[in-house]
Design a protein around this motif. Sequence first.
Motif, PDB file in Angstrom:
ATOM      1  N   ASN A 129      14.424  -2.532   3.203  1.00  0.00           N
ATOM      2  CA  ASN A 129      13.558  -1.382   3.467  1.00  0.00           C
ATOM      3  C   ASN A 129      12.312  -1.461   2.583  1.00  0.00           C
ATOM      4  N   GLU A 130      11.141  -1.286   3.184  1.00  0.00           N
ATOM      5  CA  GLU A 130       9.903  -1.471   2.431  1.00  0.00           C
ATOM      6  C   GLU A 130       9.768  -0.482   1.275  1.00  0.00           C
ATOM      7  N   ALA A 131      10.082   0.781   1.496  1.00  0.00           N
ATOM      8  CA  ALA A 131       9.933   1.777   0.431  1.00  0.00           C
ATOM      9  C   ALA A 131      10.858   1.452  -0.744  1.00  0.00           C
ATOM     10  N   GLU A 132      12.085   1.050  -0.442  1.00  0.00           N
ATOM     11  CA  GLU A 132      13.021   0.678  -1.503  1.00  0.00           C
ATOM     12  C   GLU A 132      12.526  -0.557  -2.253  1.00  0.00           C
ATOM     13  N   PHE A 133      12.006  -1.518  -1.500  1.00  0.00           N
ATOM     14  CA  PHE A 133      11.472  -2.747  -2.095  1.00  0.00           C
ATOM     15  C   PHE A 133      10.304  -2.441  -3.035  1.00  0.00           C
ATOM     16  N   LEU A 134       9.351  -1.631  -2.585  1.00  0.00           N
ATOM     17  CA  LEU A 134       8.194  -1.308  -3.419  1.00  0.00           C
ATOM     18  C   LEU A 134       8.618  -0.566  -4.688  1.00  0.00           C
ATOM     19  N   GLN A 135       9.556   0.334  -4.536  1.00  0.00           N
ATOM     20  CA  GLN A 135      10.022   1.098  -5.698  1.00  0.00           C
ATOM     21  C   GLN A 135      10.772   0.195  -6.689  1.00  0.00           C
ATOM     22  N   SER A 136      11.595  -0.709  -6.173  1.00  0.00           N
ATOM     23  CA  SER A 136      12.415  -1.568  -7.034  1.00  0.00           C
ATOM     24  C   SER A 136      11.595  -2.624  -7.756  1.00  0.00           C
ATOM     25  N   THR A 137      10.462  -3.018  -7.193  1.00  0.00           N
ATOM     26  CA  THR A 137       9.666  -4.112  -7.761  1.00  0.00           C
ATOM     27  C   THR A 137       8.345  -3.646  -8.366  1.00  0.00           C
ATOM     28  N   GLN A 138       8.145  -2.312  -8.443  1.00  0.00           N
ATOM     29  CA  GLN A 138       6.868  -1.752  -8.915  1.00  0.00           C
ATOM     30  C   GLN A 138       5.715  -2.282  -8.058  1.00  0.00           C
ATOM     31  N   GLY A 139       5.993  -2.433  -6.770  1.00  0.00           N
ATOM     32  CA  GLY A 139       5.055  -3.097  -5.884  1.00  0.00           C
ATOM     33  C   GLY A 139       3.903  -2.224  -5.429  1.00  0.00           C
ATOM     34  N   THR A 140       2.847  -2.899  -4.995  1.00  0.00           N
ATOM     35  CA  THR A 140       1.670  -2.250  -4.410  1.00  0.00           C
ATOM     36  C   THR A 140       1.287  -3.023  -3.154  1.00  0.00           C
ATOM     37  N   ILE A 141       0.387  -2.432  -2.394  1.00  0.00           N
ATOM     38  CA  ILE A 141      -0.074  -3.042  -1.150  1.00  0.00           C
ATOM     39  C   ILE A 141      -1.232  -4.000  -1.443  1.00  0.00           C
ATOM     40  N   LYS A 142      -1.259  -5.097  -0.704  1.00  0.00           N
ATOM     41  CA  LYS A 142      -2.344  -6.074  -0.812  1.00  0.00           C
ATOM     42  C   LYS A 142      -2.951  -6.294   0.568  1.00  0.00           C
ATOM     43  N   LEU A 143      -4.258  -6.051   0.681  1.00  0.00           N
ATOM     44  CA  LEU A 143      -4.972  -6.203   1.951  1.00  0.00           C
ATOM     45  C   LEU A 143      -5.825  -7.466   1.998  1.00  0.00           C
ATOM     46  N   GLY A 144      -5.949  -8.154   0.858  1.00  0.00           N
ATOM     47  CA  GLY A 144      -6.749  -9.377   0.821  1.00  0.00           C
ATOM     48  C   GLY A 144      -6.984  -9.810  -0.612  1.00  0.00           C
ATOM     49  N   ILE A 145      -7.793 -10.848  -0.757  1.00  0.00           N
ATOM     50  CA  ILE A 145      -8.169 -11.375  -2.074  1.00  0.00           C
ATOM     51  C   ILE A 145      -9.684 -11.362  -2.179  1.00  0.00           C
ATOM     52  N   GLN A 146     -10.182 -10.707  -3.211  1.00  0.00           N
ATOM     53  CA  GLN A 146     -11.625 -10.682  -3.447  1.00  0.00           C
ATOM     54  C   GLN A 146     -12.011 -11.838  -4.371  1.00  0.00           C
ATOM     55  N   PHE A 147     -12.927 -12.669  -3.907  1.00  0.00           N
ATOM     56  CA  PHE A 147     -13.404 -13.814  -4.680  1.00  0.00           C
ATOM     57  C   PHE A 147     -14.768 -13.479  -5.271  1.00  0.00           C
ATOM     58  N   GLU A 148     -14.824 -13.501  -6.591  1.00  0.00           N
ATOM     59  CA  GLU A 148     -16.047 -13.130  -7.300  1.00  0.00           C
ATOM     60  C   GLU A 148     -16.605 -14.341  -8.050  1.00  0.00           C
ATOM     61  N   ASN A 149     -17.882 -14.566  -7.907  1.00  0.00           N
ATOM     62  CA  ASN A 149     -18.616 -15.633  -8.608  1.00  0.00           C
ATOM     63  C   ASN A 149     -18.269 -17.033  -8.106  1.00  0.00           C
ATOM     64  N   TRP A 150     -17.680 -17.159  -6.929  1.00  0.00           N
ATOM     65  CA  TRP A 150     -17.270 -18.476  -6.459  1.00  0.00           C
ATOM     66  C   TRP A 150     -18.420 -19.249  -5.816  1.00  0.00           C
ATOM     67  N   GLY A 151     -19.377 -18.556  -5.235  1.00  0.00           N
ATOM     68  CA  GLY A 151     -20.572 -19.246  -4.763  1.00  0.00           C
ATOM     69  C   GLY A 151     -21.505 -19.391  -5.947  1.00  0.00           C
ATOM     70  N   ASN A 152     -22.278 -18.348  -6.184  1.00  0.00           N
ATOM     71  CA  ASN A 152     -23.093 -18.222  -7.394  1.00  0.00           C
ATOM     72  C   ASN A 152     -22.539 -17.079  -8.236  1.00  0.00           C
ATOM     73  N   ALA A 153     -22.897 -17.053  -9.516  1.00  0.00           N
ATOM     74  CA  ALA A 153     -22.527 -15.922 -10.360  1.00  0.00           C
ATOM     75  C   ALA A 153     -23.090 -14.646  -9.735  1.00  0.00           C
ATOM     76  N   GLY A 154     -22.258 -13.630  -9.626  1.00  0.00           N
ATOM     77  CA  GLY A 154     -22.671 -12.373  -9.016  1.00  0.00           C
ATOM     78  C   GLY A 154     -22.284 -12.241  -7.558  1.00  0.00           C
ATOM     79  N   ASP A 155     -21.903 -13.346  -6.914  1.00  0.00           N
ATOM     80  CA  ASP A 155     -21.452 -13.296  -5.522  1.00  0.00           C
ATOM     81  C   ASP A 155     -20.081 -12.639  -5.426  1.00  0.00           C
ATOM     82  N   SER A 156     -19.803 -12.082  -4.273  1.00  0.00           N
ATOM     83  CA  SER A 156     -18.481 -11.525  -4.029  1.00  0.00           C
ATOM     84  C   SER A 156     -18.220 -11.506  -2.526  1.00  0.00           C
ATOM     85  N   TYR A 157     -17.039 -11.948  -2.141  1.00  0.00           N
ATOM     86  CA  TYR A 157     -16.602 -11.819  -0.747  1.00  0.00           C
ATOM     87  C   TYR A 157     -15.093 -11.679  -0.760  1.00  0.00           C
TER      88      TYR A 157
END
Length: 496
Positions: A66-94
Amino acid sequence: MTNNAVKQVLIVGGGTAGWMTAAMLSKLMGPQLSIRLIESDAIGTVGVGEATIPAIQHFNAALGINEAEFLQSTQGTIKLGIQFENWGNAGDSYMHAFGPVGRPLGFTAFHHYWLAAQARGDNSSFWDYSLNYQAAHTGKYAPLPQIPNTPLQGLVHAYHFDASLYAAFLRRYSEQRGVVRTEGTIGAVVKTPAGDLASVILKDGQSFSADLFIDCSGLRALLIGGELGGGYEDWRHWLPCDSALAVPTAATLPVMPYTRAIAHSGGWQWRIPLQHRTGNGLVYSSRFLDDNAARQTLMSNLDAEALAEPRKISFVTGRRNQQWLQNCVAIGLSSGFLEPLESTSIHLIQSAVVRLVQCFPQQTDMAALRLEYNRQSQQEFEAIRDFIILHYHLNQRNDNGLWQYCRTMALPDSLAQRIELFRQSGAVFRQQDELFTEVAWQQVMLGQHLRPQHYHPLADSLTDDQLSGFLADLKAIISRTAAQLPAHQQFLQQGR
């Protein structure tokens, strides 16, 4: 060896890899197998694999968690993606946001229409058409499989969680289904005349035999490397990072529903928000950055109080030549190491376990199944390797030799061809059942300034008004839907 039925399975090592393996085998094959897991409380685990990708939902669902039990047992949070910062030039973000971006028209992918609009003067962001991105960067989340009153997919999510708590959760699950845990450290290994593993002898004298051994001993690779001498393919010429420092910090509120990967001089920093703390670390190359400089970089870029001293992890990026050797299957870090840039560590455990179930031998003559398992494993590792190399290669930084090396190094042919195809035509094709989608590749390449010279000619079949109307409608739907979502923090508090 005599061809007998496979009845006894011995898992060496606990942690996430050991207990994910035990949980799935006991769930699907428990009545048919005798499963024992040997681990020692005295041996620590790496324990930094706290970010996942959406496929983890399938694994948990197969276990009936069960997702609610899993999140509670693992101190989990939701992840919608990964933000990459400074990977092109310094100051970039996608962001590499999960889920779709826009929607295709006919046989033509959405990004071709967006590129056509850009050529006609449109100045919208590619991520204006990603619901996951719009929700993530405003800190929103609620379960939403589909955008109401549209054919458009809703939010696609994975999780951040405490890997040690997940392992403990799966241990309880496994033991309830008959898995026997034995505390102890291995002192010796006995092999058959044919070179298979026969048994392990603990330092306290206990001996345990098995038909199939699963090496979940982490970077030590106790069985597959130490006893069977399995070779290792070193990929440091493509992925030169060989070190990481990990440190937890106090939680910061509100908890944002995405991972951050922040490029610095000589390496990159992860930031993974859990309910009770934030996981942080710096991945770097000792060739270009010494340990003291790496520690200073990490500690000076934390956003909250450190809860411990940084812990160093050394590794060699690459894979076992045979991840199933003799009657031993390596799962987890014993099978290879790919840095956690795209949160694939736990996924590689998951896919290895599922692959083992699909290739599980009925008899101890397992040569053909072993060959197929190894073929699939190699294909998966190499595809993920290429995707990770892509991020490094497309950088435009000049502040450290690491970035310059990665920008100019020779690439695997498979990746060089894919980059050139996108550069010329904007085309991205997914290879068979590889992990990352076309949209994932598009986001990294566009996010790091690789703009195609051309787009698909079908995108020019729309008039200016049709194209601008198509994009404007999509953008409005995405924006309106994201604005109506509740805060991610609110979702977490409801689950407590």
